[in-house]
Scaffold this active site. Structure first.
Site, mmCIF file in Angstrom:
data_model
loop_
_atom_site.group_PDB
_atom_site.id
_atom_site.type_symbol
_atom_site.label_atom_id
_atom_site.label_comp_id
_atom_site.label_asym_id
_atom_site.label_seq_id
_atom_site.Cartn_x
_atom_site.Cartn_y
_atom_site.Cartn_z
ATOM 1 N N LYS A 1 -18.022 -1.522 5.059
ATOM 2 C CA LYS A 1 -18.301 -2.708 3.848
ATOM 3 C C LYS A 1 -19.905 -2.538 3.616
ATOM 4 O O LYS A 1 -20.458 -2.729 2.650
ATOM 5 C CB LYS A 1 -17.813 -4.003 4.527
ATOM 6 C CG LYS A 1 -17.618 -5.102 3.335
ATOM 7 C CD LYS A 1 -16.995 -6.132 3.847
ATOM 8 C CE LYS A 1 -16.799 -7.050 2.717
ATOM 9 N NZ LYS A 1 -16.198 -8.468 3.203
ATOM 10 N N PHE B 1 -11.943 -7.537 13.219
ATOM 11 C CA PHE B 1 -10.847 -7.875 12.668
ATOM 12 C C PHE B 1 -10.519 -7.102 11.613
ATOM 13 O O PHE B 1 -11.292 -6.441 10.891
ATOM 14 C CB PHE B 1 -10.982 -9.391 11.745
ATOM 15 C CG PHE B 1 -9.945 -9.820 11.069
ATOM 16 C CD1 PHE B 1 -8.392 -10.112 11.596
ATOM 17 C CD2 PHE B 1 -9.946 -9.922 9.463
ATOM 18 C CE1 PHE B 1 -7.661 -10.698 10.702
ATOM 19 C CE2 PHE B 1 -8.920 -10.353 8.709
ATOM 20 C CZ PHE B 1 -8.011 -10.594 9.439
ATOM 21 N N GLN B 2 -9.126 -6.683 11.539
ATOM 22 C CA GLN B 2 -8.671 -5.496 10.725
ATOM 23 C C GLN B 2 -9.410 -4.251 10.930
ATOM 24 O O GLN B 2 -9.547 -3.613 9.897
ATOM 25 C CB GLN B 2 -8.831 -5.979 9.282
ATOM 26 C CG GLN B 2 -7.535 -6.931 8.930
ATOM 27 C CD GLN B 2 -7.643 -7.454 7.665
ATOM 28 O OE1 GLN B 2 -8.477 -7.230 6.605
ATOM 29 N NE2 GLN B 2 -6.266 -7.959 7.119
ATOM 30 N N GLU C 1 0.930 -1.155 0.110
ATOM 31 C CA GLU C 1 0.135 -0.057 0.267
ATOM 32 C C GLU C 1 0.987 1.177 0.106
ATOM 33 O O GLU C 1 0.409 2.292 -0.561
ATOM 34 C CB GLU C 1 -1.137 0.202 1.263
ATOM 35 C CG GLU C 1 -2.132 -0.835 0.964
ATOM 36 C CD GLU C 1 -1.883 -2.352 1.437
ATOM 37 O OE1 GLU C 1 -0.465 -2.741 2.018
ATOM 38 O OE2 GLU C 1 -2.734 -2.939 1.407
ATOM 39 N N MET D 1 23.130 9.575 3.867
ATOM 40 C CA MET D 1 23.417 11.022 4.692
ATOM 41 C C MET D 1 23.537 10.907 6.020
ATOM 42 O O MET D 1 23.951 11.796 6.858
ATOM 43 C CB MET D 1 21.782 11.507 4.283
ATOM 44 C CG MET D 1 21.442 12.815 4.570
ATOM 45 S SD MET D 1 22.621 14.082 4.033
ATOM 46 C CE MET D 1 21.621 14.462 2.438
HETATM 47 C C1 TPP Z 1 11.554 6.214 6.212
HETATM 48 C C2 TPP Z 1 12.719 6.909 6.753
HETATM 49 N N1 TPP Z 1 13.455 6.451 7.560
HETATM 50 C C3 TPP Z 1 14.693 6.925 7.846
HETATM 51 C C4 TPP Z 1 15.108 8.195 7.460
HETATM 52 C C5 TPP Z 1 16.481 8.912 7.882
HETATM 53 N N2 TPP Z 1 17.174 9.043 6.818
HETATM 54 C C6 TPP Z 1 17.615 10.126 6.333
HETATM 55 S S1 TPP Z 1 18.527 9.938 4.754
HETATM 56 C C7 TPP Z 1 18.861 8.458 5.315
HETATM 57 C C8 TPP Z 1 20.024 7.541 4.642
HETATM 58 C C9 TPP Z 1 19.428 7.243 3.277
HETATM 59 O O1 TPP Z 1 20.226 6.118 2.560
HETATM 60 P P1 TPP Z 1 20.340 5.828 1.281
HETATM 61 O O2 TPP Z 1 18.919 5.374 0.706
HETATM 62 O O3 TPP Z 1 21.284 4.601 1.182
HETATM 63 O O4 TPP Z 1 20.797 7.058 0.304
HETATM 64 P P2 TPP Z 1 22.263 7.986 0.326
HETATM 65 O O5 TPP Z 1 21.993 9.033 1.814
HETATM 66 O O6 TPP Z 1 23.390 6.963 0.932
HETATM 67 O O7 TPP Z 1 22.260 8.615 -0.974
HETATM 68 C C10 TPP Z 1 18.166 7.754 6.347
HETATM 69 C C11 TPP Z 1 18.232 6.609 7.081
HETATM 70 C C12 TPP Z 1 14.210 8.648 6.394
HETATM 71 N N3 TPP Z 1 14.324 9.855 5.692
HETATM 72 N N4 TPP Z 1 13.083 8.247 6.048
#
Ligand code: TPP
Lengths: 250, 608
Positions: free
Chosen positions: B205, B155-156, B93, B518
């Protein structure tokens, strides 16, 4: 790794013609791109304006203090659909507005309710609270009440019944009503503005207050002014077409 | 469900073929036919609540919906099987909601997603919150347990209306089969009225099963929700005087310029008065980034020159932006010299984060036209010196990077290589992280709605499902590229199965640094390099994995691979995945630390 050596190596290589994208960025690129990060004057080397803004993003003189808060009574005419109070309450919680009281009740128009709330906020905060409230889909109109609006709340006080005469005297002093009197407890009702209720509670304290239920403030604008401005006054089902009988709950 | 079309049905050679590959079996409708079909849907007796829901979608002109089946939504799906609405079954989803979101962004109409009650609905939550933060028009339809079981922890059962109230523009609990069609129509219209946003209708439903012969009518938003496009003349005049007397005026174009379809007016306005332009990230594409006036986007990872311009402008003409903290940095030091003109359709945005000296409430395009007319002939500000200053900053803070052919490939190079090989109107979707920033910085955007990203919520996993939605929404001859991080890609990778099944021509480029990059960058800068939970010890081979899904896999290990892989991946007609192994230590700069002054952007780690 030194830029000089690599630069020489790149220049000497035949794999990447001078106009290839690779050669274009080969170190040192654009003149002097550093090994990590970007080229350019450091933060210390840049001019920085000395102006500042306060926490509401208003530009200010360097030594301005924080903004004062004030208390405002806001009235919202809303569609009486399920969850509308929850939506309003959720909004204020989420946006961290300081809400002192929130009341809701029906109006003369079926399907419409009035929410009255008291907020303690800065000017900007009050403005935001009103605008955010107005944005909720079931909200019809929002207005802030003026200082001379009529406002009241109701409190039920259950006190110890040992001194019924004195309790009765204080109840009369506050134009209250005795709702229940028993051998051990007396329950009275006081209505009035917030200060009066606060005073009354202090006065009843001498008997020993067992329980309190307080409604929170509700308010209407005085005289001909509508409480939620901007809305055309309408007619309730029972009224005539005479303009004097218009109501503002639509 | 459509059959996968033959791969060569829309090969580049026949690029101007009409109709989408995946809907090749659906004959194209003329405008009159489409209008007649909408009219028929609005006026016919639906028969059941579920049919009314579907009729409302048809009456709204919905062509595509994304979703996942399940118990409580089954009556709606059953009705959908008879409908002109094309349904794409997603793997999850979250995939459905992001696909609908991106579809809506590309089309400018609300995207529609469906899910069942309980876990189906809660799986939508991230995407609804994402759409809400970015003011994306979207309609979510969720199944619910039968009315008489609501509240019994059946349920659900989930309180979907309660859960989604703070993240929707408005949501509805349908309680009457006679009303449900109108409600769905209203929710659809409301999503795209004024400031757009997601809406949701929860469908018990029994309401879906219930009989009704009441026609659904045309979808209409509540009258109160329809704002005036035109701004108050006094506000316009006051703002015009401020602009006329400015010495260093700067346009700040936000996502509202794109959502309000005001890019033409925005471009005309800035050009007519010679006012330099910066955009926000959601505003990317509102102004061509290769235009001399454009300083690209400002904020945390915006260009140095955009942040310098914001820091020194004396009149910030902000249109359709909510002054998010990623843009402003610390509000105390934001555009400290500037009087702020703030144009927005939502009065609640005025002075919410940054005080507006000149608030102008109205539709972006309409107000820009009004401002244009209000600025007297010959009264336009003289911006020549200011423009020269901006050009100097552009020289001083180049967005450049150095490469060494023997070292790992720089991600910026990969982004630029794909940009060079695709048309100006290609769509880029992204996950969230460093790769998102490089895709925003090193791709030159020229057209609105071409940068499809998760801005306000920053949702990892957005890129691939967004590419699916964008692909279905876009014309055949426009490329769809999704830049992913290895971490982001793994969050919604299962949607590759959908791309393969529907034969969607998308190119996923994984900027693979084997890091949660990041996070690693922040740990290096602010946590003494303590790489807690940011390094993967093992990563799947994304190219091989793509092949297992039935997509085409490519791999980049060195610079010499880039050109050929770009060419082959783009030429492949169907989903392809490029596993680009990039320099794992590369960082994103410039960077304004959280809460710092925009003008203090760091160009390297030691400046943070
Ligand atoms: C759903 C979610 N979980 C955690 C984060 C925190 N977060 C921001 S950037 C990042 C790293 C992303 O890693 P990647 O997709 O490998 O990209 P890169 O920065 O290496 O290009 C994380 C964990 C987020 N933005 N979204």
């Amino acid at each position: 790794m030194t830029g000089e050596d690599e630069h020489a190596a790149t220049d000497g290589g035949t794999d990447h013609p001078a106009d290839s994208p690779i050669a274009e960025h080969a170190r040192p690129a654009g003149g002097d791109a550093p090994e990590t990060g970007l080229a350019g004057p450091t933060p210390e080397e840049r001019p920085h304006p000395s102006g500042r803004r306060d926490e509401h993003g208003v530009r200010k003189e360097p030594d301005d203090g924080g903004e004062p808060t004030r208390r405002a009574t806001v009235s919202a005419l809303v569609e009486d659909e399920p969850g509308v109070l929850a939506r309003a309450a959720g909004l204020f919680r989420r946006r961290q507005f300081n809400i002192e009281s929130l009341t809701v009740g029906p109006t003369t128009v079926e399907g419409h309710s009035r929410i009255t709330l008291v907020v303690e906020e800065t000017e900007a905060g009050i403005d935001q609270a009103k605008k955010q409230l107005a944005k909720l889909t079931p909200v019809i109109a929002v207005g802030e009440l003026s200082d001379d609006a009529v406002a009241a709340e109701l409190v039920l006080l259950k006190v110890r019944g040992e001194e019924p005469d004195k309790v009765h005297a204080i109840t009369s002093m506050y134009d209250g009503e005795t709702l229940d009197a028993g051998p051990r407890t007396i329950t009275v009702q006081i209505t009035g503005d917030e200060n009066l209720i606060d005073d009354a509670i202090d006065a009843f304290d001498q008997f020993g207050i067992i329980e309190i239920a307080r409604t929170g403030q509700t308010a209407l604008e005085r005289g001909d002014s509508p409480t939620t401005p901007g809305e055309e006054p309408g007619h309730s089902a029972g009224s005539t077409d005479d303009d004097e009988f218009t109501n503002y709950d639509d | 469900m459509s059959e996968p079309a033959t791969p060569d049905a829309a090969s580049p050679e026949e690029g101007d073929d009409e109709g989408r590959t995946d809907r090749a079996e659906q004959p194209e409708q003329t405008d009159e036919e489409a209008a007649a079909a909408r009219e028929d849907a609005a006026t016919r007796a639906p028969g059941s609540g579920a049919n009314a829901v579907v009729a409302a979608l048809e009456a709204a002109g919905v062509e595509t919906a994304f979703g996942v089946q399940g118990g409580a939504i089954m009556p709606v799906y059953d009705a959908l099987s008879e409908s002109s609405v094309h349904h794409i079954t997603m793997a999850h989803e979250q995939g459905a909601v992001h696909a609908a979101d991106a579809y809506g962004i590309v089309r400018g109409d609300p995207g529609v997603c469906l899910a069942t009650s309980g876990p189906g609905a809660t799986n939508l939550v991230t995407g609804i919150a994402d759409a809400s933060m970015d003011s994306d028009a979207m309609l979510a339809l969720t199944g619910q347990v039968p009315s008489d079981m609501v509240g019994s922890d059946a349920f659900q059962e989930t309180d979907t209306v309660g859960v989604t109230a703070p993240i929707t523009k408005h949501n509805y609990f349908a309680s009457d089969s006679d009303e449900v069609g109108r409600t769905v129509g209203e929710a659809f219209a409301l999503a795209n009225t004024g400031r757009p946003g997601p809406t949701l209708v929860d469908l018990p439903k029994d309401v879906s099963f219930g009989e009704t012969d009441r026609p659904v009518g045309e979808p209409t938003a509540p009258e109160r929700a329809v704002p005036d496009d035109e701004a108050d003349e006094e506000q316009v005049e006051a703002a015009a005087r401020a602009i006329e007397t400015a010495e260093r005026p700067l346009c700040l174009f936000g996502g509202g310029v794109i959502k309000g379809d005001a890019t033409e007016q925005a471009r005309a306005f800035a050009r007519e008065f010679g006012i330099p332009v910066v955009t926000t990230m959601p505003g990317i594409g509102s102004f061509p980034e290769d235009d001399d006036l454009c300083l690209s986007w400002a904020g945390m990872h915006g260009t140095g020159y955009a942040n310098m311009a914001i820091t020194h402008t004396d009149c910030l003409i902000a249109v359709g932006t909510r002054f998010d903290d990623r843009l402003t940095g610390g509000v105390d030091t934001f555009a400290p010299e500037a009087e702020v003109v703030h144009v927005d359709i939502d009065p609640a945005e005025i002075s919410k984060n940054v005080h507006a000296d000149y608030p102008v409430v109205g539709d972006a395009g309409t107000v820009l036209d009004q401002l244009d007319a209000a600025i007297g002939y010959g009264d336009a500000p003289d911006t020549e010196a200011w423009r020269e200053q901006c050009a100097e900053w552009r020289e001083e803070y180049p967005m450049d990077y150095a490469i060494d052919p023997d070292e790992p490939v720089k991600p910026q190079f990969v982004v630029e290589a794909f940009d060079a090989a695709t048309g100006d109107d290609a769509y880029v979707t992204t996950g969230v992280g460093q790769h998102q920033m490089w895709a925003a910085q090193y791709w030159t955007y020229r057209e609105p709605r071409t940068f499809v990203s998760s801005h306000g919520l920053g949702t990892m996993g957005y890129g691939l499902p967004a590419a699916v939605g964008a692909r279905v929404a876009a014309d055949d001859d426009r490329e769809v590229i999704s830049f992913e991080g290895d971490g982001s890609f793994l969050m919604t990778i299962q949607e590759l199965s959908v791309a393969v099944r529907e034969n969607l021509d998308i190119t996923v480029v994984v900027l693979n640094n084997e890091y949660i990059g990041m996070v690693r960058q922040w740990q290096d800068a602010f946590f003494e390099g303590n790489h807690m939970a940011s390094q993967y010890d093992w990563m799947p081979e994304f190219d091989t994995l793509a092949e297992a899904f039935g997509a085409k896999g490519f791999r980049i290990d060195e610079y010499d691979d880039v050109e050929a892989v770009v060419e082959e991946a783009l030429a492949y007609d169907g989903p392809s995945v490029v596993d680009a192994h990039i320099d794992p230590e590369e960082n994103v700069y410039p960077m304004v630390a959280s809460g710092a002054a925009n003008g203090q952007f760091a160009l390297a780690e030691d400046q943070l």
